[in-house]
Design an enzyme around this catalytic site. Structure first.
Site, PDB file in Angstrom:
ATOM      1  N   CYS B 187       2.697 -21.691 -17.235  1.00 18.12           N
ATOM      2  CA  CYS B 187       2.309 -20.689 -16.241  1.00 18.12           C
ATOM      3  C   CYS B 187       1.282 -19.687 -16.758  1.00 18.12           C
ATOM      4  O   CYS B 187       1.632 -18.600 -17.245  1.00 18.12           O
ATOM      5  CB  CYS B 187       3.514 -19.924 -15.712  1.00 18.12           C
ATOM      6  SG  CYS B 187       3.050 -18.852 -14.335  1.00 18.12           S
ATOM      7  N   CYS B 368       2.175 -20.249  -8.671  1.00 19.60           N
ATOM      8  CA  CYS B 368       2.484 -19.075  -9.472  1.00 19.60           C
ATOM      9  C   CYS B 368       2.650 -17.885  -8.530  1.00 19.60           C
ATOM     10  O   CYS B 368       1.713 -17.535  -7.825  1.00 19.60           O
ATOM     11  CB  CYS B 368       1.321 -18.829 -10.435  1.00 19.60           C
ATOM     12  SG  CYS B 368       1.481 -17.296 -11.349  1.00 19.60           S
TER      13      CYS B 368
END
Lengths: 132, 425
Positions: B187, B368
């Site tokens: 991420c 995200c």
């Protein structure tokens, strides 16, 4: 985006709410059943009681908003776009409508509760009496 | 780490409708019991009838990594991210509580850290990522939480220690440094969102005017998706976050609170009062040192697995699938990617076992929930081509800072993640 899957939504809601999923579900079912029962019994809606229950249910709407703010660790000043305001309205409306149904049913049921006349009489006696 | 696709796309099925169970006596080994391994175990158990499934991992506790940011923001305790691996394992899956020491795909064998050789017919390699703190000179993970040293990624305990460090820093203000490694990473939005969080906390404490926040990007962009990078650049400019490009953390002196960056113009030293260290990340050592890793190209250096990016099937060993962080594909080191990768890989395996073909494809979807302040986030979802792929087009704008995206992150993400591990989402 592919299609929404109700099974997935149910699994996620169960995981999210745990035992509360069933408690709230049972409460909603009781409220709806009681609401339907009182409408059938009285053969219609009592407008006065509906207005009173709607007024009390404003607190339920506010409580839903407070609960949401608590669990998300945020506040409604964080709303950043139209969808946020729609969500806030939806949360309030959910609490208000659910509260209205529950309160209306409870007020209707109250009249048929065994011993409620004695309870009302007791409450009336406990009220401060105006000076003679 | 980020996984809005779990919250958003999580309510959307990746492979619908429910396929028929496939009869097989194959032995399927899953190496790794993280998010990808457990999801694969659950889905294989649901999809295959008669298969022998073995999962290999020594970790007793399971870590919900998307929660680390919330812990490091002081919103959740460390235990928020910790649960038991055993609670997600399907009943009929055999669990070998040992590490994977070696992959030998020529012999269809995995060797465990206890020396046990486990033969397989099919392998799901889901061994994840190694955090290479040792590559940063002077870095000592035991010091996280002291003297302004933070590192959200290391563990839930380190995330909590990072919060304690930030809490102290927020009282006084000063120089705060944020960065990311020059490797692939889990991420890539995590360091960006933590910068936003720190900015917001300083503003709430009233010490923002006494502070300078600097984000050091490893290359010349803030995010690999150009439109998202530009949006973050604008937000950083708006929030007065200084931005450096081409800066890669080389060494750190935690006692003196100084960090040295490699830059195109040579080494640059910077003082800090608070720093969020993110280490270089590489494929887990067993995979990195195995024939499963890329032998050339951009994914070879850190040992990511050489898979077909659309099927997750290994290019040279067709009875091997690699899912999760260890895959050598351009995107997708998030839990949201796992949710979309695993059903595709399993669909291909099931089709092979059934003697048919699958047309399932993983298009690189990842997401995200990019927190831009406490209470707001952008739900960024994209694919291999850097296209934005919003789960709710026209409803939740991907580049808009919204409360609804924050609500998803805080209350819907973890239940969806857990449902994913159980093969239900």
């Amino acid at each position: 985006m592919q299609e929404l899957d109700p099974g997935v939504m149910l699994a996620v809601l169960l995981e999210m709410m745990g035992i509360w999923f069933w408690i709230l579900g049972a409460l909603a079912l009781c409220g709806l059943t009681g609401f339907g029962w009182i409408i059938v019994r009285e053969r219609g809606l009592s407008s006065g009681r509906l207005v009173r229950s709607q007024a009390f249910a404003l607190l339920a709407g506010a409580a839903a908003l407070v609960l949401m703010a608590h669990v998300t660790k945020s506040g409604f000043t964080d709303a950043g776009g139209p969808i946020d305001w729609l969500l806030i309205v939806a949360i309030f409306a959910g609490g208000w409508i659910g509260g209205t149904i529950l309160i209306y049913a409870a007020m209707g049921w109250w009249r048929f509760m065994p011993g409620q006349e004695r309870l009302v009489a007791l409450i009336t006696r406990l009220r401060p009496q105006p000076a003679a | 780490m980020g996984a809005a696709g779990l919250a958003a796309g999580g309510l959307v099925s990746a492979c619908a409708p429910a396929p028929e169970r496939v009869q097989t006596s194959a032995h399927i080994v899953i190496a790794g019991a993280g998010a990808a391994g457990l999801t694969a175990a659950s889905r294989l158990a649901q999809r295959l009838d008669g298969a022998r499934i073995t999962i290999i991992d020594p970790r007793v506790r399971h870590l919900y990594q998307p929660g680390f940011t919330l812990i490091a923001a002081g919103l959740q305790p460390a235990r928020y991210s910790v649960s038991r691996t055993a609670s997600y394992l399907p009943r009929d899956v055999n669990w070998i509580e040992a590490g994977v020491a070696e992959f030998d795909p020529d012999a269809n064998t995995v060797v465990t850290s206890t020396g046990q050789r486990v033969r397989y017919d099919y392998l799901f390699a889901a061994v994840g990522i190694d955090l290479d703190y040792g590559a940063i000179e002077g870095m000592d993970t035991s010091l996280i939480g002291q003297n302004g040293l933070g590192s959200v990624y290391h563990s839930p305990e380190a995330a909590e220690a990072t919060w304690r460090s930030l809490d102290r820093f927020a009282e006084t203000g000063g120089e705060a440094l944020f960065l990311r490694p020059a490797t692939e990473m889990k991420c890539a939005g995590a360091p960006l969102k933590y910068t936003f969080i720190v900015d917001d906390i300083l503003r709430r404490r009233g010490t923002r005017s006494r502070s300078a926040l600097t984000y050091a990007a490893h290359n010349n962009v803030l995010f690999s998706v150009p439109i998202v990078s530009e949006k973050v650049r604008m937000l950083y400019q708006d929030r007065a976050v200084d931005t450096l490009y081409g800066h890669v953390l080389k060494s750190i002196d935690p006692g003196a609170r100084r960090a040295v960056f490699d830059t195109p113009g040579g080494e640059v030293e910077r003082a800090y009062d608070f720093i969020n260290v993110i280490p270089p990340m590489r494929a887990a050592a067993a995979l990195r040192n195995s024939p499963l890793a890329w032998t050339s190209g951009p994914y070879a250096f850190d040992g990511w697995a050489e898979v077909d990016r659309y099927t997750l099937r290994h290019v040279r060993f067709p009875n091997v699938f690699v899912v999760g962080d260890a895959t050598g594909v351009p995107k997708g080191k998030t839990a949201a990617s796992v949710k979309w990768q695993v059903p595709v890989a399993i669909d291909h395996l099931a089709a092979e076992l059934a003697g048919t073909q699958s047309d399932s494809r993983y298009d690189g979807y990842t997401s995200c929930p990019l927190i831009t302040r406490l209470g707001r986030a952008m739900l960024v979802e994209f694919d291999y081509q850097d296209n934005l792929t919003p789960s709710f087009p026209g409803v939740i704008a991907p580049l808009e800072e919204l409360w609804i995206s924050w609500v998803m992150k805080t209350i819907a993400l973890k239940p969806t993640y857990v449902s994913m591990l159980r093969g239900e989402a």
